[in-house]
Design a protein around this motif. Structure first.
Motif, PDB file in Angstrom:
ATOM      1  N   CYS A  18       0.871  -1.055   0.465  1.00 21.79           N
ATOM      2  CA  CYS A  18      -0.166   0.337  -0.517  1.00 21.79           C
ATOM      3  C   CYS A  18       1.363   0.911  -0.333  1.00 21.79           C
ATOM      4  N   ALA A  73      -1.012   6.539  -4.633  1.00 20.66           N
ATOM      5  CA  ALA A  73      -2.757   7.033  -4.110  1.00 20.66           C
ATOM      6  C   ALA A  73      -3.079   7.979  -5.575  1.00 20.66           C
ATOM      7  N   PHE A 124      -5.092   2.456  -5.985  1.00 24.63           N
ATOM      8  CA  PHE A 124      -5.424   2.771  -4.439  1.00 24.63           C
ATOM      9  C   PHE A 124      -5.723   4.440  -4.840  1.00 24.63           C
ATOM     10  N   TYR A 176      -4.125   3.076   2.091  1.00 24.41           N
ATOM     11  CA  TYR A 176      -4.365   1.935   2.550  1.00 24.41           C
ATOM     12  C   TYR A 176      -5.379   1.931   1.649  1.00 24.41           C
ATOM     13  N   HIS A 177      -6.625   2.718   0.948  1.00 24.43           N
ATOM     14  CA  HIS A 177      -7.511   1.607   0.432  1.00 24.43           C
ATOM     15  C   HIS A 177      -7.587   1.640  -0.998  1.00 24.43           C
TER      16      HIS A 177
END
Length: 346
Positions: free
Chosen positions: A212, A281, A309, A313-314
């Protein structure tokens, strides 16, 4: 009281337990929690174009699984018990107990100030069970209903993040001791759900957490191999634990989803799935947009659909959609011993 559900529905209800990967807004009702996705640009691609508490630019895996089942998304449990509740949803139609920051262990509350750890989520489910039993008037009728429902559990990442981010935990436990404790604690909670009606389980393993953006920026943009190693060890133990649980409980069936394999496939073959960016991200700050959370003032990528991403984190909505499809239809490299479609047919 009897239940009928239309043929388009493949199950009467979906009950969700887990962390921010599947939280649909429970943390919005936790006043002290700092783990909230209740601000722009979260929800920018959600149908309402507004933040909902989902840690995504749009829908998350729980939403897409519900769609695969022909169901509306299971509402946050805390929205149903809130004094300000205007939600007429029925507990019989499915509920989400998932909470951002939650872990198998209760200790994650120290990191996020307030979340609903798995033990408490199952406590809430038991309360919901008793309320449903009162309404239906028959334990046998409730059992008949619940035996056809899907119980999804997506948890474990925060426990491993907590371990690798805590010198105290690492001093007190070897990684193997910690993982073994995670598995025994999870097994106990799954047993509680089974004891109160759960029969069809969809259980997700932990993904390649070392890849991540938040962890890549700690390691010169490369995956943190130690974190990934113990994610794999945990997943191996989880598969064994689920097999034991099935042998010990009559009528229990399950599908295990190898999140690690699915995420690795996306990062290895991004163009096949329509992705161009596997490391950074879409929303965040600093290198790889992984140095801080997604905030109103954060840098935002130009094409959200080509990022695996969304934040540090997600996964993005686009990645979550692919995961849900693999959960439901996946070949044996992602799902074992069966996929969700096969689980429903049992």
């Amino acid at each position: 009281m009897s239940f009928y559900y239309c043929e388009a529905q493949k199950a009467p209800a979906l009950y969700v337990f887990g962390d921010s990967l599947v939280d649909v807004g429970n943390n919005n009702y936790l006043k002290l929690s700092i783990a909230k996705a209740n601000h722009y640009p979260y929800g920018i691609d959600f149908p309402t174009k507004k933040p909902t508490g989902r840690f995504s630019n749009g829908k998350n895996a729980a939403d897409f699984i519900a769609e695969e089942l022909g169901l509306a998304s299971s509402p946050p449990y805390l929205s149903l018990v809130s004094k300000a509740n205007n939600n007429n949803a029925s507990l019989f139609d499915g509920v989400s107990f998932a909470s951002a920051g939650a872990g198998i262990f209760d200790a994650n509350d120290d990191r996020f100030r307030q979340s609903i750890p798995l033990t408490k989520q199952v406590d809430y489910y038991l309360q919901a069970y008793e309320e449903m039993r009162k309404q239906i008037g028959s334990a046998a009728s409730l059992q008949s209903h619940l035996s056809r429902c899907v119980f999804a559990v997506v948890i474990g990442s925060n426990d491993l993040f907590g371990y690798f981010d805590s010198s105290d935990l690492r001093h007190k436990n070897t990684p193997q001791q910690y993982v073994d404790s995670m598995l025994s604690s999870l097994k106990a909670q799954l047993q509680r759900i089974y004891d109160y009606g759960g029969r069809k389980f969809e259980i997700a393993g932990v993904g390649a957490i070392g890849c991540c953006p938040a962890y890549r920026v700690k390691n010169k943009t490369e995956c943190v191999s130690e974190a990934n190693l113990w994610a794999v060890k945990y997943n191996d133990g989880l598969k064994s634990t689920l097999h034991q649980l099935q042998l010990q409980n009559k009528g229990l069936t399950y599908s295990y989803f190898d999140t690690y394999a699915a995420l690795t496939d996306l990062t290895t073959n991004p163009s096949f799935y329509g992705f161009a960016e596997v490391r950074a991200a879409c929303c965040g700050v600093g290198e790889l947009r992984g140095n801080g959370p997604c905030l109103v003032v954060s840098s935002l990528c130009s094409n959200r659909d080509d990022h695996i991403f969304w934040d540090q984190y997600h996964p993005s909505q686009a990645a979550s959609r692919i995961f849900a499809d693999k959960i439901f239809n996946g070949p044996s490299q992602y799902t074992s011993p069966i996929n969700m479609r096969q689980l429903l047919a049992l």
